[in-house]
Design an enzyme around this catalytic site. Structure first.
Site, PDB file in Angstrom:
ATOM      1  N   ASP A 236       3.070   0.282  22.653  1.00  0.00           N
ATOM      2  CA  ASP A 236       2.988   1.586  23.285  1.00  0.00           C
ATOM      3  C   ASP A 236       2.231   1.374  24.593  1.00  0.00           C
ATOM      4  O   ASP A 236       1.285   0.583  24.649  1.00  0.00           O
ATOM      5  CB  ASP A 236       2.230   2.552  22.363  1.00  0.00           C
ATOM      6  CG  ASP A 236       2.239   3.966  22.908  1.00  0.00           C
ATOM      7  OD1 ASP A 236       2.811   4.180  23.995  1.00  0.00           O
ATOM      8  OD2 ASP A 236       1.669   4.840  22.244  1.00  0.00           O
TER       9      ASP A 236
ATOM     10  N   ASP B 281       6.542   5.301  13.834  1.00  0.00           N
ATOM     11  CA  ASP B 281       5.293   4.564  13.649  1.00  0.00           C
ATOM     12  C   ASP B 281       4.236   5.576  13.260  1.00  0.00           C
ATOM     13  O   ASP B 281       4.308   6.727  13.666  1.00  0.00           O
ATOM     14  CB  ASP B 281       4.856   3.887  14.951  1.00  0.00           C
ATOM     15  CG  ASP B 281       4.141   4.862  15.866  1.00  0.00           C
ATOM     16  OD1 ASP B 281       2.900   5.007  15.760  1.00  0.00           O
ATOM     17  OD2 ASP B 281       4.817   5.531  16.679  1.00  0.00           O
TER      18      ASP B 281
ATOM     19  N   CYS C 270       6.447   1.369  -8.658  1.00  0.00           N
ATOM     20  CA  CYS C 270       6.264   0.529  -7.470  1.00  0.00           C
ATOM     21  C   CYS C 270       6.106  -0.932  -7.884  1.00  0.00           C
ATOM     22  O   CYS C 270       5.427  -1.238  -8.860  1.00  0.00           O
ATOM     23  CB  CYS C 270       5.028   0.998  -6.699  1.00  0.00           C
ATOM     24  SG  CYS C 270       4.698  -0.001  -5.229  1.00  0.00           S
TER      25      CYS C 270
ATOM     26  N   CYS D  46       4.910  -3.364  -5.778  1.00  0.00           N
ATOM     27  CA  CYS D  46       4.060  -4.081  -4.821  1.00  0.00           C
ATOM     28  C   CYS D  46       3.015  -4.919  -5.566  1.00  0.00           C
ATOM     29  O   CYS D  46       2.786  -4.745  -6.762  1.00  0.00           O
ATOM     30  CB  CYS D  46       3.387  -3.105  -3.854  1.00  0.00           C
ATOM     31  SG  CYS D  46       1.882  -2.336  -4.477  1.00  0.00           S
TER      32      CYS D  46
ATOM     33  N   CYS E 288       0.362  -2.774  -7.371  1.00  0.00           N
ATOM     34  CA  CYS E 288       0.806  -2.110  -8.600  1.00  0.00           C
ATOM     35  C   CYS E 288       1.153  -3.099  -9.711  1.00  0.00           C
ATOM     36  O   CYS E 288       1.036  -2.782 -10.887  1.00  0.00           O
ATOM     37  CB  CYS E 288       1.987  -1.184  -8.298  1.00  0.00           C
ATOM     38  SG  CYS E 288       1.485   0.223  -7.290  1.00  0.00           S
TER      39      CYS E 288
ATOM     40  N   HIS F 246      -0.282  -1.279  -0.728  1.00  0.00           N
ATOM     41  CA  HIS F 246       0.598  -0.413  -1.526  1.00  0.00           C
ATOM     42  C   HIS F 246       1.245   0.664  -0.650  1.00  0.00           C
ATOM     43  O   HIS F 246       2.458   0.909  -0.733  1.00  0.00           O
ATOM     44  CB  HIS F 246      -0.163   0.260  -2.670  1.00  0.00           C
ATOM     45  CG  HIS F 246       0.585   1.446  -3.216  1.00  0.00           C
ATOM     46  ND1 HIS F 246       1.639   1.325  -4.088  1.00  0.00           N
ATOM     47  CD2 HIS F 246       0.489   2.771  -2.905  1.00  0.00           C
ATOM     48  CE1 HIS F 246       2.150   2.524  -4.321  1.00  0.00           C
ATOM     49  NE2 HIS F 246       1.476   3.419  -3.621  1.00  0.00           N
TER      50      HIS F 246
END
Ligand SMILES: [Zn+2]
Length: 367
Positions: A91, A264, A302, A304, A307, A333
């Site tokens: 940015d 974003d 989940c 991940c 998890c 997560h």
């Protein structure tokens, strides 16, 4: 950069596609975690990879203040400097110059402002901002733009649009490194006429992609959706559209529905550091006492690392004792959760069932 649209939703403006940036292949709609200072807070690039993140957003304004764009260039560019071999977008920092800097003075030539780090007077022009982003070396870069706060008088927003358009033209002329893709940024606050004027002028300049800036600054979801409804229609169908700084899962779903391809937001990482997890059944505030002996993972559905390996009770313990691992595990997560949401969005568009997916996802959110 090559942008391909692979499927259009029949009921809404949602589309899924693919962004090819050099050797980076990025499926869209895409979520880009924020690494303002050249790091997605609390996570190593390796951990970030595990969340299926393909592209992140860094901030040229912050990086030019510290460590300095020249140092990043000297050390091989931002990818090498931060050890991230995925794609990067910077940015330009227009938003930060106007929101974080003290004693800002704007003229048609550029912005004079005070460094929030050492108080030094600095002067940024569109050309300088292009040089800075060129030195930093991201794959996609943004022109310098003027952001107005919300609410804002129409006259004031109109002046900012004229300046944003003039600066976009100067950035285009100063854009020498064709390995980097330069987007245009549509401003205009919540005024249809101004958004239209800004978009038309930028489209005439033929940018490779278009960002929509100046939203999610306090105008609320209804107004944001209204602005997106018409702004997207002023943009060419075959270029990627990036809604800057958005947002919560609901905002993302609403914006995808209106034809946005890129997002974003600091939400997954900021909330993660504050002990708030996004899950398929709604938010989990991990410090709540109800989780003190909860053996379940943050989110049953989940997959991940967090998890798969840790209970809510353990995560709560980490936050209570202020252990650094807590923010890392929750950020990991949350980003994984956002990336999974984006994948489900893409698949549902591909199947022509985006609307059903949106309704189903939201119906399971408890808050
Ligand atoms: Zn998880």
């Amino acid at each position: 950069m090559i942008f391909k649209i692979l499927a259009d939703d029949k009921q809404t403006k949602a589309r899924c596609g693919e962004l090819l940036l050099g050797h980076h292949r990025i499926p869209t709609p895409v979520f880009m975690p924020v690494g303002t200072q050249g790091t997605v807070k609390t996570l190593t690039p390796q951990q970030l990879k595990e969340t299926h993140t393909k592209i992140i957003l860094c901030n040229a304004y912050h990086l030019c203040l510290r460590p300095g764009a020249g140092i990043i260039r000297q050390l091989g560019g931002i990818h090498t400097f931060m050890g991230w071999d995925g794609a990067i977008i910077t940015d330009s920092g227009g938003y930060q110059v106007f929101s974080l800097s003290g004693l800002t003075r704007v003229s048609d030539n550029g912005v004079e402002f005070q460094s929030p780090i050492d108080g030094a007077r600095l002067f940024l022009t569109p050309e300088k901002m292009m040089q800075i982003q060129n030195d930093i070396g991201a794959d996609v870069i943004m022109p310098f733009d003027e952001c107005v706060p919300y609410p804002c008088e129409k006259d004031r927003a109109g002046v900012a649009v004229q300046r944003t358009v003039a600066w976009a033209d100067r950035c285009l002329n100063a854009h020498k490194n064709k390995r980097q893709t330069l987007f245009g940024i549509v401003q205009g606050s919540v005024f249809r006429e101004l958004r239209a004027e800004c978009a038309r002028s930028l489209v005439e300049m033929n940018f490779e992609g278009y960002s929509i800036g100046g939203l999610s600054v306090g105008e609320g979801s209804l107004l944001m959706n209204e602005v997106l409804d018409y702004t997207v229609d002023y943009l060419p169908r075959d270029r990627p559209r990036y809604l800057m700084g958005v947002g919560f899962p609901l905002d993302i779903l609403n914006a995808v529905e209106r034809g946005i391809d890129m997002f974003d937001c600091v939400i997954p990482t900021r909330n993660g550091r504050n002990g708030c997890a996004f899950t398929s059944t709604g938010k989990v505030k991990i410090l709540n006492s109800q989780y003190k002996d909860d053996a379940a993972p943050l989110d049953q559905s989940c997959e991940c690392y967090t998890c798969r390996n840790f209970s809510r009770a353990y995560l709560r313990h980490l936050f209570l004792t202020k252990e650094i691992l807590g923010p890392t595990l929750l950020s990991l997560h949350n980003i994984f959760f956002f990336q999974q949401l984006m994948q489900q969005i893409r698949e549902s568009i591909g199947r022509g069932e985006f609307k059903d997916f949106k309704v189903d996802f939201l119906s399971k959110q408890s808050d």
